[in-house]
Design an enzyme around this catalytic site. Structure first.
Site, short mmCIF file in Angstrom:
data_model
loop_
_atom_site.label_atom_id
_atom_site.label_comp_id
_atom_site.label_asym_id
_atom_site.label_seq_id
_atom_site.Cartn_x
_atom_site.Cartn_y
_atom_site.Cartn_z
N HIS A 183 26.70 35.25 38.13
CA HIS A 183 28.51 34.83 38.24
C HIS A 183 29.04 34.15 39.66
O HIS A 183 29.46 33.28 39.73
CB HIS A 183 29.02 36.59 38.63
N SER B 84 35.57 33.36 38.44
CA SER B 84 36.02 33.90 37.84
C SER B 84 37.66 34.08 38.15
O SER B 84 38.44 33.25 37.00
CB SER B 84 35.69 35.18 39.57
N ASP C 34 25.08 35.32 33.00
CA ASP C 34 26.37 36.16 33.93
C ASP C 34 26.59 37.58 34.08
O ASP C 34 26.95 37.60 32.71
CB ASP C 34 27.60 34.62 34.01
#
Length: 273
Positions: free
Chosen positions: A253, A95, A224
């Site tokens: 995610h 991320s 995601d």
């Protein structure tokens, strides 16, 4: 506790474990190095040296209120790499950590990076604009800012549902996973988390992706809900000179946690190539 005092006085908490080829993991917003536990033990058991750290303002690092940018995060990582004298490192970022990794590798690695991995990562740039018309509207990030500022305790728990795909029909919800995310988030400082939203949503990493020539593995879940795949991994893979893309139908995610067996296997294969 192992900490490094950076040149601006910020203290960074880190864990340096094991012996062997070096892997360095970079966590996402608003978490800590603990988010990599499923990867840390997997690679320690296979003869790797594993380095993780809590980003400035996050986890057990000092809760400084200044310089919460991808540029600073990458510079901080460089100071830690130099302090530990790490070489031929494979950098793995999830991320926001993926943005940190690609900026670090492009600008600060000085030949110390061997490969890189971007998992559910933010590059090239998340926010919608004239040059990124299919990006995420800034109103979404403004709402995250508002919730972080005014409702952080509840918001951090609620966010775990889309983060791990627990809001999908048939999902096996694990309260312990949610509580661990919440625990990590609330360990960090609210200013760092608030300012970090701009860092992860508005930093344009297009030129960093274009410039990097070491092998880069891009892993992304097709479901995601936090960093949409079409505006991130798909674009990143096209910009990289030496990129490899793997996508996963239905993965969320937070797949390094919920789907760690699959993710760890693909990481190991790439590392051994």
């Amino acid at each position: 506790m192992s900490t490094l005092k950076l040149k601006d006085g910020t203290e960074i908490f880190y864990k340096d474990q094991g012996e062997g080829p070096v892997l360095m993991f970079h966590h996402g917003w608003p978490l800590s190095s603990d988010d990599w536990d499923a990867q840390v033990i997997f690679f320690l058991q296979r003869g790797y040296r594993v380095v993780t750290h809590d980003r400035r303002g996050h986890g057990r690092s000092s809760q400084d209120i200044y310089n919460h940018t991808i540029e600073q995060y990458a510079s901080d990582a460089a100071e830690l790499v130099k302090f530990l004298d790490l070489k031929d490192v494979i950098h793995i970022g999830h991320s926001t950590g993926g943005g940190e990794v690609i900026r670090y590798v492009n600008k600060y690695s000085n030949g110390r990076a061997k490969k890189a991995v971007l998992i559910s990562a933010i590059p090239p740039v998340m926010v919608q604009s004239e040059t990124n018309p299919d990006g995420v509207p800034i109103s979404v990030f403004d709402d995250i800012r508002d919730q972080t500022l005014n409702n952080r305790n509840q918001f951090y728990y609620d966010l775990t549902f889309p983060f791990y795909g627990y809001n999908r029909e048939g999902a096996k919800v694990k309260d312990g996973v949610q509580r661990n995310w919440w625990r990590q988030g609330l360990m960090g400082g609210i200013v760092a988390h608030y300012d970090g939203i701009k860092a992860f949503s508005e930093t344009d990493l297009t030129e960093d992706l274009k410039a990097v020539d070491i092998p880069v593995l891009v892993l992304h879940g097709e479901d995601d809900q936090i960093v949409p795949i079409e505006n991130s991994a798909i674009k990143s893979a096209k910009l990289l000179k030496n990129g490899k893309l793997i996508t996963y139908p239905g993965f969320p995610h937070g797949m390094p946690t919920t789907e760690h067996e699959t993710i760890n296997k693909d990481l190991l294969d790439f590392i051994k190539e």
